[in-house]
Scaffold this active site. Structure first.
Site, PDB file in Angstrom:
ATOM      1  N   ASP A  40      -8.319   3.977   5.736  1.00  0.00           N
ATOM      2  CA  ASP A  40      -7.010   4.449   5.271  1.00  0.00           C
ATOM      3  C   ASP A  40      -6.496   5.551   6.204  1.00  0.00           C
ATOM      4  O   ASP A  40      -5.912   6.541   5.760  1.00  0.00           O
ATOM      5  CB  ASP A  40      -7.076   4.943   3.818  1.00  0.00           C
ATOM      6  CG  ASP A  40      -5.686   5.157   3.212  1.00  0.00           C
ATOM      7  OD1 ASP A  40      -4.686   4.778   3.850  1.00  0.00           O
ATOM      8  OD2 ASP A  40      -5.606   5.721   2.101  1.00  0.00           O
ATOM      9  N   HIS A  42      -3.031  -1.097  -3.636  1.00  0.00           N
ATOM     10  CA  HIS A  42      -3.276   0.344  -3.764  1.00  0.00           C
ATOM     11  C   HIS A  42      -3.138   0.600  -5.266  1.00  0.00           C
ATOM     12  O   HIS A  42      -2.035   0.554  -5.802  1.00  0.00           O
ATOM     13  CB  HIS A  42      -2.212   1.076  -2.941  1.00  0.00           C
ATOM     14  CG  HIS A  42      -2.039   2.529  -3.232  1.00  0.00           C
ATOM     15  ND1 HIS A  42      -2.156   3.499  -2.257  1.00  0.00           N
ATOM     16  CD2 HIS A  42      -1.723   3.194  -4.374  1.00  0.00           C
ATOM     17  CE1 HIS A  42      -1.919   4.689  -2.797  1.00  0.00           C
ATOM     18  NE2 HIS A  42      -1.652   4.537  -4.068  1.00  0.00           N
ATOM     19  N   ASP A  98       0.827  -1.211   0.000  1.00  0.00           N
ATOM     20  CA  ASP A  98       0.000   0.000   0.000  1.00  0.00           C
ATOM     21  C   ASP A  98       0.859   1.258   0.000  1.00  0.00           C
ATOM     22  O   ASP A  98       1.802   1.381   0.773  1.00  0.00           O
ATOM     23  CB  ASP A  98      -0.926   0.022   1.214  1.00  0.00           C
ATOM     24  CG  ASP A  98      -1.836   1.236   1.203  1.00  0.00           C
ATOM     25  OD1 ASP A  98      -2.465   1.475   0.165  1.00  0.00           O
ATOM     26  OD2 ASP A  98      -1.884   1.957   2.220  1.00  0.00           O
TER      27      ASP A  98
HETATM   28 ZN   LIG Z   1      -3.149   3.348  -0.309  1.00  0.00          ZN
END
Ligand SMILES: [Zn+2]
Length: 428
Positions: free
Chosen positions: A306, A180, A153
Site C-alpha cells: 500500500d 479497501h 481502493d
Molecule cells: Zn486502501
C-alpha cells in the site's frame, strides 16, 4: 541475444518446491535454465554466493500517483523505489487524476510504464466511474488495455448492490475484485484506531468494525456471485477470522497484509506524527498477532505495501488534516524478515511465497516463478545483512515513512527484470 547467469545462489522457488544451491540462466528476457554448473560462456554473470535467489517479488498494492499527482510520485520514481525494495512487478491503484476508469487512462499508464518504468507495472482499474461508487466502469475494455483487477481502493464501494453487479462482471472476465474495506459511516471523522490510545491522544477513532462489516458483506456477496474477491490491507483480528471462515467454505477469497499492520500498533503511534496515519489505522497488539498468524497459516495470502506517497508539505500538517498513507516499497522485505523469519515462525521459502507465487495467483500474472519460459525476473536478497533505512536516499518523490532510521536484518541485494539488473545494493 543477451544472457545472464546468476551463479551459486540459494535458489528458492516455492512454485517449484525448490530450495537448493544452483545457477539460474536468463536468456532474451526469459528464464532459460535452473540447475548446477550452467555454462556461462559469453554471458554476463552475477555471483550470488551466500545469497538467496528468488522469483521477482510482486507488490499488488501500490499508488504511483501518475497521472495527476506527479509531485507525489511518478510511474518512473515509484518503479525505482520498487526496484530498490526488490520488487520486479507492481500493480498500481486507480485513484489517479483522472481516475483509471477507462481504457484510455489504462492505456496511458501502460504506455508511460513501458517507456519510463524500470519494473513491470500492471494497472488496476476502478470499479465505478470516477470511483464515485455508483455507475460501473467498463471492465472489459480496461481489461483489454491491460488491467489485472478492479478496485476503488481508498473509496470503498458503499452500495452492496453495486458491488454485487461488479462482482458478476468481474467473474465473467475472471478478474478479482479488490476491496479497501471501510464502512465510511462508521469511520467518518476518524484519524486513528478507536481505542485507549485514541482516547488518550484526544483523536477521533476508527472502530475495527468499520473494516469487519465490509469484509463480511463482501464475502457474502462473493458467495452469492462466485466472484474472486480479495481483501486489501487486512488489519483487524476479526476480519482475519471472517476471511478464514470464507476460505473454509471454499470461496475464492484471498487477502493481503501490509508490513506496517503486522509490525506497528496504535500504541506505537508517536503522538501526532503523521507518518503513523494510514487507513486502515494501526490497530492493537492482538490484531498484529492475528495478522501475523494469518500470514503464517495461509489465511492471509500475500504481503503488499500500500505504498502511498505524499509530499512533505501535505503530510507535515496537523495530524487531523494530513492525508492517510505511507511509502513502503523499500522496507517491506526487511520488515517481513523481522516479524516472520527471524523469530522462527516461517522459513525463507514461505517469505518468498508471500511475495511471489501467491500475489501472482491473485492477479493472474505469469510472474512469481522461475519455471523455464517464465519472465526473467529475479530478486536476490540476503536474509541476514544489517542495514539502516535512510528515507532521504529513497528514489520515491515522497518521504512519508515511519521507518526512517530503523535498523534492519536482511533485505534486497539486486533486482533483475527480464534479465537486466535494474538495481543493485550500493546503487542508491
Ligand atoms: Zn486502501
Amino acid at each position: 541475444m543477451s544472457k545472464l547467469v546468476i551463479k551459486n545462489g540459494r535458489v528458492v522457488d516455492p512454485s517449484a518446491n525448490l530450495d537448493q544451491i544452483a545457477d539460474v540462466a536468463i536468456e532474451d528476457g526469459l528464464i532459460r535454465q535452473v540447475g548446477a554448473n550452467i555454462d556461462a560462456t559469453g554471458a554476463e554473470t552475477f555471483d550470488a554466493s551466500g545469497l538467496c535467489v528468488a522469483p521477482g517479488f510482486i507488490d499488488i498494492h501500490v499508488h504511483l500517483r501518475e497521472p495527476g499527482f506527479e509531485h507525489s510520485e511518478t510511474i518512473e520514481s515509484g518503479s525505482r523505489a520498487a526496484a530498490t525494495g526488490g520488487f520486479t512487478s507492481i500493480c498500481c491503484m486507480p485513484n489517479t487524476e483522472p481516475v483509471n476508469d477507462s481504457a484510455t487512462v489504462t492505456s496511458y499508464i501502460v504506455e508511460r510504464a513501458r517507456r519510463h518504468a524500470v519494473v513491470n507495472v500492471y494497472p488496476i482499474g476502478a470499479i465505478t466511474k470516477g470511483s464515485a461508487g455508483e455507475e460501473l466502469a467498463s471492465f472489459a475494455s480496461m481489461k483489454q488495455a491491460g488491467i489485472v483487477a478492479i478496485s476503488d481502493d481508498g473509496r470503498p464501494v458503499m452500495n452492496a448492490r453495486v458491488v454485487r453487479h461488479a462482482m458478476e462482471f468481474a467473474r465473467a472476465l475472471d478478474m478479482p475484485l479488490i476491496e479497501h474495506c471501510e464502512d465510511l459511516h462508521l469511520s467518518a471523522g476518524g484519524n486513528m484506531h478507536e481505542g485507549l490510545v485514541s482516547t488518550r491522544l484526544g483523536l477521533r477513532g476508527i472502530p475495527r468494525s468499520s473494516e469487519d462489516v465490509m469484509v463480511a458483506r463482501d464475502i457474502l456477496l462473493a458467495e452469492l456471485t462466485g466472484a474472486r474477491y480479495h481483501v486489501a490491507h487486512i488489519s483487524s483480528r476479526i476480519a482475519v477470522e471472517i476471511v478464514a471462515f470464507a476460505k473454509a467454505r471454499g470461496l475464492a477469497v484471498t487477502s493481503e497484509a501490509t508490513p506496517h499492520h503486522f509490525v506497528l500498533a496504535d500504541a506505537d503511534v508517536l503522538p501526532y506524527d503523521s507518518n503513523y496515519k494510514m487507513k486502515p489505522p494501526l490497530r492493537e497488539r492482538p490484531d498484529i498477532e492475528a495478522v501475523t498468524r494469518g500470514l503464517i497459516n495461509g489465511t492471509i495470502d500475500a504481503i503488499a505495501t500500500d505504498h502511498a506517497p505524499h509530499p512533505g508539505d501535505e503530510k507535515m500538517q496537523e495530524f487531523e488534516r494530513c492525508p492517510f498513507g505511507i511509502i513502503g516499497l523499500e522496507t517491506a522485505l526487511g520488515l517481513a524478515l523481522e516479524q516472520l523469519y527471524h523469530p522462527g515462525h516461517v522459513g525463507v521459502s514461505h517469505i518468498v511465497k508471500l511475495f511471489t507465487q501467491n500475489p501472482a495467483r491473485i492477479v493472474s500474472l505469469d510472474h512469481g516463478t522461475l519455471r523455464v519460459g517464465a519472465p526473467g525476473d529475479v530478486t536476490i536478497f540476503n536474509p541476514d545483512h544489517e542495514w539502516t533505512y535512510d528515507v532521504g536516499k529513497s528514489p520515491s518523490k515522497s518521504r512519508n515513512s515511519p521507518f526512517h532510521g530503523r535498523k534492519f536484518k536482511g533485505g534486497p541485494v539486486a533486482t533483475i527484470v527480464a534479465g537486466q539488473v535494474v538495481w543493485r545494493l550500493g546503487d542508491s
